[in-house]
Design a protein around this motif. Structure first.
Motif, PDB file in Angstrom:
ATOM      1  N   LEU A 244       0.838  -1.192   0.000  1.00 51.21           N
ATOM      2  CA  LEU A 244       0.000   0.000   0.000  1.00 51.21           C
ATOM      3  C   LEU A 244       0.877   1.246   0.000  1.00 51.21           C
ATOM      4  CD1 LEU A 244      -3.011   0.790   0.141  1.00 51.21           C
ATOM      5  CD2 LEU A 244      -2.763   0.879   2.629  1.00 51.21           C
ATOM      6  N   ASP A 245       0.606   2.144  -0.932  1.00 53.10           N
ATOM      7  CA  ASP A 245       1.332   3.413  -0.958  1.00 53.10           C
ATOM      8  C   ASP A 245       1.044   4.174   0.332  1.00 53.10           C
ATOM      9  OD1 ASP A 245       1.679   6.411  -1.605  1.00 53.10           O
ATOM     10  OD2 ASP A 245       2.531   5.455  -3.380  1.00 53.10           O
ATOM     11  N   LYS A 246       2.065   4.782   0.906  1.00 52.56           N
ATOM     12  CA  LYS A 246       1.892   5.455   2.192  1.00 52.56           C
ATOM     13  C   LYS A 246       1.116   6.762   2.073  1.00 52.56           C
ATOM     14  CE  LYS A 246       6.071   3.560   4.364  1.00 52.56           C
ATOM     15  NZ  LYS A 246       5.309   2.670   5.243  1.00 52.56           N
ATOM     16  N   VAL A 247       1.080   7.326   0.864  1.00 47.10           N
ATOM     17  CA  VAL A 247       0.403   8.610   0.670  1.00 47.10           C
ATOM     18  C   VAL A 247      -0.806   8.476  -0.242  1.00 47.10           C
ATOM     19  CG1 VAL A 247       0.654  10.977  -0.149  1.00 47.10           C
ATOM     20  CG2 VAL A 247       2.557   9.870   1.038  1.00 47.10           C
ATOM     21  N   ASP A 248      -0.573   8.009  -1.453  1.00 42.93           N
ATOM     22  CA  ASP A 248      -1.664   7.862  -2.414  1.00 42.93           C
ATOM     23  C   ASP A 248      -2.465   6.594  -2.141  1.00 42.93           C
ATOM     24  OD1 ASP A 248      -0.909  10.178  -3.739  1.00 42.93           O
ATOM     25  OD2 ASP A 248       0.476   9.112  -5.053  1.00 42.93           O
ATOM     26  N   GLN A 249      -3.711   6.614  -2.566  1.00 45.25           N
ATOM     27  CA  GLN A 249      -4.579   5.456  -2.333  1.00 45.25           C
ATOM     28  C   GLN A 249      -4.418   4.465  -3.493  1.00 45.25           C
ATOM     29  OE1 GLN A 249      -5.519   5.935   0.754  1.00 45.25           O
ATOM     30  NE2 GLN A 249      -4.669   7.967   0.408  1.00 45.25           N
TER      31      GLN A 249
ATOM     32  N   ASN B 113      -2.002   0.473  -9.095  1.00 42.48           N
ATOM     33  CA  ASN B 113      -3.424   0.522  -9.405  1.00 42.48           C
ATOM     34  C   ASN B 113      -4.174   1.149  -8.231  1.00 42.48           C
ATOM     35  OD1 ASN B 113      -4.364  -0.311 -11.964  1.00 42.48           O
ATOM     36  ND2 ASN B 113      -3.894  -2.442 -11.512  1.00 42.48           N
ATOM     37  N   PRO B 114      -5.317   1.769  -8.481  1.00 43.08           N
ATOM     38  CA  PRO B 114      -6.102   2.327  -7.374  1.00 43.08           C
ATOM     39  C   PRO B 114      -6.517   1.241  -6.384  1.00 43.08           C
ATOM     40  CG  PRO B 114      -6.880   3.173  -9.482  1.00 43.08           C
ATOM     41  CD  PRO B 114      -5.904   2.078  -9.797  1.00 43.08           C
ATOM     42  N   VAL B 115      -6.471   1.573  -5.123  1.00 44.66           N
ATOM     43  CA  VAL B 115      -6.728   0.589  -4.072  1.00 44.66           C
ATOM     44  C   VAL B 115      -8.150   0.035  -4.131  1.00 44.66           C
ATOM     45  CG1 VAL B 115      -7.435   2.285  -2.338  1.00 44.66           C
ATOM     46  CG2 VAL B 115      -6.366   0.156  -1.600  1.00 44.66           C
ATOM     47  N   HIS B 116      -9.115   0.841  -4.592  1.00 48.91           N
ATOM     48  CA  HIS B 116     -10.510   0.415  -4.565  1.00 48.91           C
ATOM     49  C   HIS B 116     -10.874  -0.546  -5.696  1.00 48.91           C
ATOM     50  CE1 HIS B 116     -10.728   3.624  -7.567  1.00 48.91           C
ATOM     51  NE2 HIS B 116     -11.881   3.115  -7.967  1.00 48.91           N
ATOM     52  N   SER B 117      -9.968  -0.699  -6.672  1.00 44.59           N
ATOM     53  CA  SER B 117     -10.319  -1.514  -7.835  1.00 44.59           C
ATOM     54  C   SER B 117      -9.580  -2.848  -7.890  1.00 44.59           C
ATOM     55  CB  SER B 117     -10.036  -0.727  -9.130  1.00 44.59           C
ATOM     56  OG  SER B 117      -8.647  -0.510  -9.300  1.00 44.59           O
ATOM     57  N   THR B 118      -8.855  -3.193  -6.843  1.00 45.98           N
ATOM     58  CA  THR B 118      -8.055  -4.417  -6.875  1.00 45.98           C
ATOM     59  C   THR B 118      -8.304  -5.294  -5.652  1.00 45.98           C
ATOM     60  OG1 THR B 118      -6.193  -3.375  -5.714  1.00 45.98           O
ATOM     61  CG2 THR B 118      -6.190  -3.237  -8.115  1.00 45.98           C
ATOM     62  N   ALA B 119      -8.165  -6.614  -5.856  1.00 44.00           N
ATOM     63  CA  ALA B 119      -8.230  -7.541  -4.726  1.00 44.00           C
ATOM     64  C   ALA B 119      -7.080  -7.271  -3.773  1.00 44.00           C
ATOM     65  CB  ALA B 119      -8.181  -8.984  -5.240  1.00 44.00           C
ATOM     66  N   LEU B 120      -5.916  -6.921  -4.310  1.00 45.37           N
ATOM     67  CA  LEU B 120      -4.770  -6.579  -3.458  1.00 45.37           C
ATOM     68  C   LEU B 120      -5.115  -5.411  -2.541  1.00 45.37           C
ATOM     69  CD1 LEU B 120      -1.754  -6.809  -5.951  1.00 45.37           C
ATOM     70  CD2 LEU B 120      -2.095  -8.227  -3.921  1.00 45.37           C
ATOM     71  N   GLY B 121      -5.763  -4.381  -3.099  1.00 43.56           N
ATOM     72  CA  GLY B 121      -6.126  -3.211  -2.300  1.00 43.56           C
ATOM     73  C   GLY B 121      -7.070  -3.562  -1.167  1.00 43.56           C
ATOM     74  N   LYS B 122      -8.043  -4.413  -1.458  1.00 36.11           N
ATOM     75  CA  LYS B 122      -8.983  -4.837  -0.408  1.00 36.11           C
ATOM     76  C   LYS B 122      -8.253  -5.616   0.684  1.00 36.11           C
ATOM     77  CE  LYS B 122     -12.761  -5.280  -3.744  1.00 36.11           C
ATOM     78  NZ  LYS B 122     -13.625  -6.228  -4.466  1.00 36.11           N
ATOM     79  N   ALA B 123      -7.351  -6.520   0.277  1.00 34.79           N
ATOM     80  CA  ALA B 123      -6.612  -7.311   1.262  1.00 34.79           C
ATOM     81  C   ALA B 123      -5.694  -6.438   2.112  1.00 34.79           C
ATOM     82  CB  ALA B 123      -5.790  -8.396   0.547  1.00 34.79           C
ATOM     83  N   LEU B 124      -5.152  -5.380   1.527  1.00 35.67           N
ATOM     84  CA  LEU B 124      -4.256  -4.494   2.257  1.00 35.67           C
ATOM     85  C   LEU B 124      -4.996  -3.559   3.214  1.00 35.67           C
ATOM     86  CD1 LEU B 124      -1.828  -3.640  -0.670  1.00 35.67           C
ATOM     87  CD2 LEU B 124      -1.144  -4.676   1.505  1.00 35.67           C
ATOM     88  N   LEU B 125      -6.243  -3.225   2.893  1.00 36.31           N
ATOM     89  CA  LEU B 125      -7.002  -2.291   3.735  1.00 36.31           C
ATOM     90  C   LEU B 125      -7.879  -2.965   4.781  1.00 36.31           C
ATOM     91  CD1 LEU B 125      -8.412   0.711   1.656  1.00 36.31           C
ATOM     92  CD2 LEU B 125      -6.786   0.747   3.542  1.00 36.31           C
ATOM     93  N   ALA B 126      -8.436  -4.117   4.462  1.00 32.87           N
ATOM     94  CA  ALA B 126      -9.493  -4.712   5.291  1.00 32.87           C
ATOM     95  C   ALA B 126      -9.069  -4.963   6.738  1.00 32.87           C
ATOM     96  CB  ALA B 126      -9.979  -6.013   4.662  1.00 32.87           C
TER      97      ALA B 126
ATOM     98  N   VAL C 272       1.273  -5.866   5.780  1.00 32.30           N
ATOM     99  CA  VAL C 272       2.442  -5.161   5.256  1.00 32.30           C
ATOM    100  C   VAL C 272       2.573  -5.374   3.756  1.00 32.30           C
ATOM    101  CG1 VAL C 272       3.713  -5.153   7.417  1.00 32.30           C
ATOM    102  CG2 VAL C 272       3.913  -7.117   5.880  1.00 32.30           C
ATOM    103  N   ALA C 273       1.868  -6.368   3.245  1.00 27.88           N
ATOM    104  CA  ALA C 273       1.858  -6.664   1.815  1.00 27.88           C
ATOM    105  C   ALA C 273       0.681  -7.595   1.553  1.00 27.88           C
ATOM    106  CB  ALA C 273       3.171  -7.307   1.376  1.00 27.88           C
ATOM    107  N   ALA C 274       0.429  -7.873   0.300  1.00 26.78           N
ATOM    108  CA  ALA C 274      -0.627  -8.816  -0.059  1.00 26.78           C
ATOM    109  C   ALA C 274      -0.212  -9.554  -1.329  1.00 26.78           C
ATOM    110  CB  ALA C 274      -1.954  -8.097  -0.271  1.00 26.78           C
ATOM    111  N   ILE C 275      -0.692 -10.781  -1.464  1.00 26.05           N
ATOM    112  CA  ILE C 275      -0.385 -11.623  -2.620  1.00 26.05           C
ATOM    113  C   ILE C 275      -1.691 -11.920  -3.357  1.00 26.05           C
ATOM    114  CG2 ILE C 275       0.372 -13.926  -3.362  1.00 26.05           C
ATOM    115  CD1 ILE C 275       2.360 -13.911  -1.061  1.00 26.05           C
ATOM    116  N   SER C 276      -1.634 -11.836  -4.678  1.00 26.00           N
ATOM    117  CA  SER C 276      -2.834 -12.138  -5.466  1.00 26.00           C
ATOM    118  C   SER C 276      -2.508 -13.113  -6.585  1.00 26.00           C
ATOM    119  CB  SER C 276      -3.417 -10.861  -6.076  1.00 26.00           C
ATOM    120  OG  SER C 276      -2.588 -10.364  -7.116  1.00 26.00           O
ATOM    121  N   VAL C 277      -3.531 -13.829  -7.021  1.00 25.24           N
ATOM    122  CA  VAL C 277      -3.447 -14.652  -8.222  1.00 25.24           C
ATOM    123  C   VAL C 277      -4.492 -14.121  -9.190  1.00 25.24           C
ATOM    124  CG1 VAL C 277      -4.968 -16.383  -7.166  1.00 25.24           C
ATOM    125  CG2 VAL C 277      -3.631 -16.989  -9.179  1.00 25.24           C
ATOM    126  N   SER C 278      -4.086 -13.908 -10.442  1.00 25.23           N
ATOM    127  CA  SER C 278      -4.962 -13.291 -11.438  1.00 25.23           C
ATOM    128  C   SER C 278      -5.292 -14.275 -12.550  1.00 25.23           C
ATOM    129  CB  SER C 278      -4.274 -12.052 -12.039  1.00 25.23           C
ATOM    130  OG  SER C 278      -3.934 -11.128 -11.031  1.00 25.23           O
TER     131      SER C 278
END
Length: 292
Positions: free
Chosen positions: A143-148, A172-185, A253-259
């Motif tokens: 997750l970017d420390k400043v930008d979402q 990629n924007p955090v709201h549009s990716t599975a990685l973003g959801k895993a990093l924020l949830a 601290v990070a997230a792993i995805s399979v696409s």
């Protein structure tokens, strides 16, 4: 990413003075006193990073293209580029006169990632297992420390010629990716609320989440089921599953995805995919100090 200015960028000047007429000590006005230099310096820094981003996106660019991209005059763009050439970050093709980045920038970025070497080393093992089991593209994001946004820092390429490719260093924007959801949830409610308030819910694909309430619901579902999922939210025809890597206090601290391309996603293997991801998440988190 760090930029270094050579020592000869700072000069000392001296002038001979008549006997018994010592020159008064030089005074230097601060930006707080004058106001203008600070604004000018900020504008110059923004243009430098604009040039870097333009060269990252285009690969090679002419002076006119770069000047237009950063909204600067050709003379200003040329001065910036020449300084970056002198520092070794940019080079110019002698025949085409096009500018491009050198490997020095990559070298500095690689050094910046050295601080994340433990995460990379631990994640790589699980990513390898996922790659062998699925044959699909496996990504590691932070997750970017400043930008979402989610920054891709490591990848295992798909075994198939037709696959999703997210180059290391892109985001990629955090709201549009599975990685973003895993990093924020799994973050603190206050941080989640603050980040959501700063998200620009711009559509990227047919099913991109477009409002804060829907995104909060998606994060709640992610936390409840233990993994994140998105279907055509970041890219048309692509489906992703992701899991967090938690540190000793339970923060991702990070997230792993399979696409998967949609046509190759096997619904009959869904439970197997989730089990593989869950085990990778648990093993990596344990190695990072998470005790559950």
């Amino acid at each position: 990413m760090a930029f270094q200015v050579s020592q000869n960028g700072s000069h000392l000047f001296s002038m001979a003075q008549p006997p018994h007429s010592p020159a008064p000590p030089p005074t230097r006005q601060t930006s707080a006193q004058t106001g203008a230099p600070k604004t000018e310096n900020v504008a110059a820094v923004l243009k430098v990073f604009g040039v870097l981003e333009a060269l990252c996106e285009e690969g090679e660019s002419s002076l006119a293209q770069i000047a237009q991209k950063v909204m600067a005059s050709k003379s200003t763009a040329h001065r910036l580029l020449q300084t970056m050439v002198d520092l070794g970050y940019v080079e110019q093709d002698g025949e085409t006169e096009q500018y491009r980045l050198t490997l020095k920038l990559f070298s500095q970025s690689a050094r910046a990632l050295e601080g994340q070497s433990q995460i990379l080393r631990i994640a790589d093992r699980g990513m390898g297992a996922l790659s062998r089991a699925t044959g699909e593209a496996i990504n590691l994001g932070m997750l970017d420390k400043v930008d979402q946004r989610v920054l891709y820092i490591h990848q295992k390429e798909s075994a198939y010629s037709l696959s999703m490719r997210s180059a290391v260093g892109t985001s990629n924007p955090v709201h549009s990716t599975a990685l973003g959801k895993a990093l924020l949830a799994w973050r603190e409610p206050q941080e989640i609320a603050e980040r959501i308030s700063r998200i620009d819910f711009t559509p990227k694909a047919p099913r991109t989440i477009l409002d804060a309430d829907s995104f909060r619901t998606a994060l709640d579902e992610t936390r409840a089921q233990g993994f994140a999922e998105e279907i055509e939210e970041a890219e048309e025809g692509v489906r992703c599953l992701a899991v967090p890597l938690l540190n000793h206090i339970g923060t991702p601290v990070a997230a792993i995805s399979v696409s998967f391309p949609l046509f190759r996603y096997d619904e009959a293997r869904r439970a197997e995919y989730i089990d593989l991801l869950t085990r990778v998440s648990q093993e990596a988190s344990l190695a990072l100090g998470y005790q559950g």
